[in-house]
Design a protein around this motif. Sequence first.
Motif, short mmCIF file in Angstrom:
data_model
loop_
_atom_site.label_atom_id
_atom_site.label_comp_id
_atom_site.label_asym_id
_atom_site.label_seq_id
_atom_site.Cartn_x
_atom_site.Cartn_y
_atom_site.Cartn_z
N ILE A 16 0.78 -1.05 0.14
CA ILE A 16 -0.11 0.08 0.06
C ILE A 16 0.72 1.31 0.11
CG2 ILE A 16 -1.92 -1.03 1.27
CD1 ILE A 16 -1.26 -0.01 3.86
N PRO A 17 0.45 2.42 -0.66
CA PRO A 17 1.13 3.65 -0.48
C PRO A 17 1.90 3.80 0.83
CG PRO A 17 -0.88 4.03 -1.90
CD PRO A 17 -0.75 2.60 -1.00
N CYS A 18 3.00 4.32 0.83
CA CYS A 18 3.88 4.58 2.05
C CYS A 18 4.56 5.87 2.01
CB CYS A 18 4.77 3.46 2.24
SG CYS A 18 5.77 3.59 3.77
N PHE A 19 4.59 6.58 2.96
CA PHE A 19 5.17 8.15 2.72
C PHE A 19 5.77 8.24 4.15
CE2 PHE A 19 1.77 7.92 -0.12
CZ PHE A 19 2.24 8.31 -1.32
N GLU A 20 6.87 9.13 4.14
CA GLU A 20 7.49 9.79 5.27
C GLU A 20 6.42 10.75 5.73
OE1 GLU A 20 11.71 11.33 6.84
OE2 GLU A 20 11.57 10.64 4.79
N GLU A 21 6.42 10.61 7.20
CA GLU A 21 5.66 11.60 7.62
C GLU A 21 5.58 13.04 7.21
OE1 GLU A 21 5.12 13.18 12.20
OE2 GLU A 21 4.22 11.06 12.09
N GLY A 22 4.65 13.75 6.94
CA GLY A 22 4.72 15.01 6.39
C GLY A 22 5.16 15.31 4.82
N ALA A 23 5.33 14.02 4.17
CA ALA A 23 5.56 14.04 2.83
C ALA A 23 4.36 13.42 1.69
CB ALA A 23 6.83 13.24 2.45
N PHE A 24 3.17 13.70 2.31
CA PHE A 24 2.22 13.05 1.27
C PHE A 24 2.43 14.10 0.11
CE2 PHE A 24 -0.01 11.58 5.38
CZ PHE A 24 0.05 10.34 4.92
N PRO A 25 1.78 13.60 -1.12
CA PRO A 25 1.95 14.40 -2.17
C PRO A 25 0.46 15.55 -1.97
CG PRO A 25 1.80 12.06 -2.88
CD PRO A 25 1.78 12.01 -1.45
N ASN A 26 0.79 16.64 -2.45
CA ASN A 26 -0.07 17.83 -1.91
C ASN A 26 -0.49 17.83 -0.63
OD1 ASN A 26 -0.02 17.99 -4.94
ND2 ASN A 26 -1.28 16.51 -5.32
N ALA A 27 0.27 17.54 0.19
CA ALA A 27 -0.16 17.55 1.64
C ALA A 27 -1.33 16.74 2.12
CB ALA A 27 -0.14 18.95 2.18
N ASP A 28 -1.80 15.93 1.27
CA ASP A 28 -2.97 15.12 1.56
C ASP A 28 -2.53 13.58 1.16
OD1 ASP A 28 -4.92 16.80 2.49
OD2 ASP A 28 -5.07 17.44 0.50
N PRO A 29 -2.97 12.54 1.84
CA PRO A 29 -2.89 11.18 1.81
C PRO A 29 -3.29 11.02 0.36
CG PRO A 29 -3.79 11.39 3.75
CD PRO A 29 -4.00 12.71 2.95
N PRO A 30 -2.57 10.25 -0.52
CA PRO A 30 -3.20 9.80 -1.87
C PRO A 30 -4.40 8.81 -1.96
CG PRO A 30 -1.44 8.34 -1.07
CD PRO A 30 -1.40 9.36 -0.04
N GLY A 31 -4.72 8.42 -1.02
CA GLY A 31 -6.06 7.74 -0.89
C GLY A 31 -5.59 6.62 0.18
N TYR A 32 -6.72 5.60 0.30
CA TYR A 32 -6.66 4.80 1.82
C TYR A 32 -6.84 3.23 1.02
CZ TYR A 32 -7.33 9.13 4.24
OH TYR A 32 -7.13 10.54 4.64
N PRO A 33 -6.11 2.51 1.67
CA PRO A 33 -5.04 2.66 2.83
C PRO A 33 -3.80 3.14 2.43
CG PRO A 33 -5.40 0.53 2.11
CD PRO A 33 -6.30 1.11 1.31
#
Length: 124
Positions: A16-33
């Motif tokens: 599932i998509p995984c990002f460093e905290e604070g590094a979501f694209p466009n400041a929002d999660p790309p979708g869930y989970p």
Amino acid sequence: MTAAEAYAGFWAQFGIPCFEEGAFPNADPPGYPCISYRYGEGTGDGDGVALSASLFVRSPGWKEARDLAARIGEALPPGGIYLPVEEGGLWIRRDTPFVSWLGDGEDPFLRRILFRVTARMYGR
């Protein structure tokens, strides 16, 4: 592979998509989970660094979140895992409490599971 890459790879292994905290694209999660994680480093002398990761699932119930949390728990047994890295080795183990189940006051369908771990870096 560096310790930071190995740590990120641990959280990314669940498909599932995984990002460093604070590094979501466009400041929002790309979708869930999705998973966000916090990385940090200690002195390299085997001292532990308290880190965390959050699993976010948008669902009316907890089943999907519980199932994904169980997969993560299986990948990180109570004794931890040791990952060889360029700098030596990275030992990741469960911290206390390992898992906290959280909601979101603004979105009643957002499920968050917080994982607490300790990472120790051992030099060559």
